[in-house]
Design a protein around this motif. Structure first.
Motif, mmCIF file in Angstrom:
data_model
loop_
_atom_site.group_PDB
_atom_site.id
_atom_site.type_symbol
_atom_site.label_atom_id
_atom_site.label_comp_id
_atom_site.label_asym_id
_atom_site.label_seq_id
_atom_site.Cartn_x
_atom_site.Cartn_y
_atom_site.Cartn_z
ATOM 1 N N LEU A 70 33.144 28.360 44.359
ATOM 2 C CA LEU A 70 33.958 29.662 44.548
ATOM 3 C C LEU A 70 35.590 29.260 44.041
ATOM 4 O O LEU A 70 35.904 29.866 43.208
ATOM 5 C CB LEU A 70 33.892 30.378 45.838
ATOM 6 N N ASP A 71 35.793 28.200 44.252
ATOM 7 C CA ASP A 71 37.177 27.694 44.104
ATOM 8 C C ASP A 71 37.309 27.319 42.712
ATOM 9 O O ASP A 71 38.315 27.737 41.833
ATOM 10 C CB ASP A 71 37.736 26.765 44.821
ATOM 11 N N GLN A 72 36.360 26.741 41.993
ATOM 12 C CA GLN A 72 36.420 26.627 40.563
ATOM 13 C C GLN A 72 36.463 27.900 39.728
ATOM 14 O O GLN A 72 37.056 28.123 38.835
ATOM 15 C CB GLN A 72 35.242 25.740 40.408
ATOM 16 N N LYS A 73 35.713 29.009 40.165
ATOM 17 C CA LYS A 73 35.594 30.005 39.448
ATOM 18 C C LYS A 73 36.972 30.897 39.544
ATOM 19 O O LYS A 73 37.403 31.501 38.492
ATOM 20 C CB LYS A 73 34.279 31.201 40.060
ATOM 21 N N GLU A 74 37.608 30.737 40.685
ATOM 22 C CA GLU A 74 38.750 31.371 40.990
ATOM 23 C C GLU A 74 39.916 30.807 40.030
ATOM 24 O O GLU A 74 40.777 31.473 39.638
ATOM 25 C CB GLU A 74 39.442 31.291 42.607
ATOM 26 N N ALA A 75 39.880 29.474 39.967
ATOM 27 C CA ALA A 75 40.966 28.480 39.395
ATOM 28 C C ALA A 75 40.949 29.050 37.832
ATOM 29 O O ALA A 75 41.489 29.282 36.857
ATOM 30 C CB ALA A 75 40.765 27.256 39.444
ATOM 31 N N ALA A 76 39.436 29.081 37.375
ATOM 32 C CA ALA A 76 39.086 29.539 35.960
ATOM 33 C C ALA A 76 39.514 30.936 35.595
ATOM 34 O O ALA A 76 40.227 31.197 34.659
ATOM 35 C CB ALA A 76 37.582 29.471 35.747
ATOM 36 N N HIS A 77 39.646 31.751 36.672
ATOM 37 C CA HIS A 77 40.135 33.255 36.316
ATOM 38 C C HIS A 77 41.618 33.090 36.184
ATOM 39 O O HIS A 77 42.265 33.860 35.405
ATOM 40 C CB HIS A 77 39.704 34.164 37.395
ATOM 41 N N LYS A 78 42.137 32.304 37.153
ATOM 42 C CA LYS A 78 43.745 32.465 36.979
ATOM 43 C C LYS A 78 44.227 31.594 35.729
ATOM 44 O O LYS A 78 45.396 32.240 35.305
ATOM 45 C CB LYS A 78 44.348 31.623 38.265
ATOM 46 N N THR A 79 43.444 30.535 35.589
ATOM 47 C CA THR A 79 43.695 30.027 34.172
ATOM 48 C C THR A 79 43.745 31.214 33.091
ATOM 49 O O THR A 79 44.824 31.253 32.010
ATOM 50 C CB THR A 79 42.927 28.738 33.970
#
Length: 384
Positions: A157-166
């Protein structure tokens, strides 16, 4: 007896010569004594000789106070206009000298084909970044739902959140790039920063424009003014808002108003400036020479007969009689002339005697004799 005759004759001749010599010596001494006496009498007479003049008493009258001066007509505010971008070719010059323009009006256009292509590319970059951001947001939402049901780990979940913010950051970067290109694209059109009159144009179609180089010069709001030089003793009498008149070398006159009085005095010339605002529609041009007259209100002024004014070494002045009947030259500043009377701005105080008749033949310090003259009445007293 014959031998003695010549000796007697010689004796008589000798005595005659002695007598003649004595008479000549006496006459010479008398002549010298008389000459010295005549010279002494002449010197004594010269010592008591003085010029005969007529005088008038400097008067004080109540009159409109007019302060005059000269200077150059200039713009209220004049600004150079240049391009903010460079290296582009000027394709069109849209205004010329003498033309009035409004704020924001286009003045010059440059070749913008390259920047337009860059802007299109930046637009595409923004669209791509936004699409990636949408996909990243959807992926994050799916993983969050799985995480809430216990089917996804926290790390995923953290990876997907980071990808969204990027992805969102990439959208902001793409939009900033588009804005930067759009700004440079807008700057290919040089616009008037303020409304006013174009007084200078150096721009030529086809030239390569360099950033910061002057292309036009504009007089803000088409407002002009006379920068009138004023002596320091009169500067404090002038206040903003006072009425004034301005005249150019061609004799054209226009009414104006004192806009500002400079607070500083030039240490070398002892002059300050009164800036007189005049209408631009009066036909006066920046750079012209002008003369100004400012009405500072009624005040007490010193007046003397105009014929008392003389000129020494290119200076106007008068001869004032002191207590020892000496004629003392004083430089004066002349004011308005009314009939046979002239107003003095400085140099003479009321009640002092100034030479009228005979002033042109005097030297500073000459002893004078004041003749009987009706002119010892205070000058300008008729106006009281």
């Amino acid at each position: 007896m014959r031998a003695a005759f010549p000796a007697t004759t010689n004796l008589i001749s000798y005595r005659t010569v002695l007598r003649i010599s004595a008479i000549a010596t006496f006459a010479l001494l008398a002549a010298c004594s008389g000459g010295k006496k005549e010279k002494k009498d002449a010197d004594k007479g010269a010592a008591h000789h003085s010029a005969l003049v007529e005088v008038a008493v400097a008067g004080e009258i109540r009159a409109p106070g007019l302060i005059t001066g000269s200077g150059s007509i200039g713009a209220w505010q004049e600004a150079p206009i240049g391009a903010e971008v460079g290296g582009l070719t000027a394709t069109a010059v849209l205004v010329d000298e003498g033309q009035y323009v409004k704020q924001g009006q286009p003045l010059l256009k440059m070749n913008d084909a390259g920047l337009r292509a860059q802007y299109s590319q930046a637009e595409a970059g923004v669209s791509s970044a936004k699409a990636q951001a949408v996909e990243a947001q959807r992926a994050y939402q799916r993983y969050k739902e799985l995480f809430d049901k216990g089917y996804a780990s926290q790390a995923a979940l953290d990876q997907k959140e980071a990808a969204h913010k990027t992805a969102l950051a990439q959208v902001a970067t793409a939009e900033a790039s588009r804005t930067e290109v759009g700004t440079r694209l807008n700057q290919t059109v040089v616009r008037a920063p303020v409304s006013g009159l174009i007084t200078s144009r150096t721009a030529v179609a086809g030239q390569i424009v360099s950033p910061g180089v002057e292309l036009f010069r504009i007089v803000r709001d088409n407002r002009i003014e006379l920068n009138m030089e004023v002596v320091e003793t009169e500067l404090n009498l002038i206040k903003p808002g006072m009425s004034a008149t301005v005249t150019n070398d061609m004799g054209d006159t226009v009414s104006g108003t004192v806009r500002v009085v400079t607070p500083a005095i030039n240490a070398e010339t002892r002059l300050g400036y009164a800036r007189i605002a005049i209408p631009a529609t009066a036909g006066f041009k920046p750079g012209q020479f002008g003369r100004g007259s400012i009405n500072v209100g009624d005040r007490n002024v010193v007046s003397i007969p105009q014929k008392a004014v003389v000129y020494k070494d290119n200076r106007s002045g008068v001869f004032v009689i002191d207590t020892k009947n000496k004629a003392v030259f004083r430089a004066v500043t002349l004011g308005p002339v009314t009939g046979d009377t002239v107003v003095l701005r400085d140099g003479v105080t009321p009640g002092e005697k100034v030479v009228t008749t005979g002033a042109g033949f005097l030297n500073d310090g000459d002893t004078v004799t004041v003749g009987k003259a009706p002119a010892v009445k205070p000058a300008g007293s008729e106006a009281k």
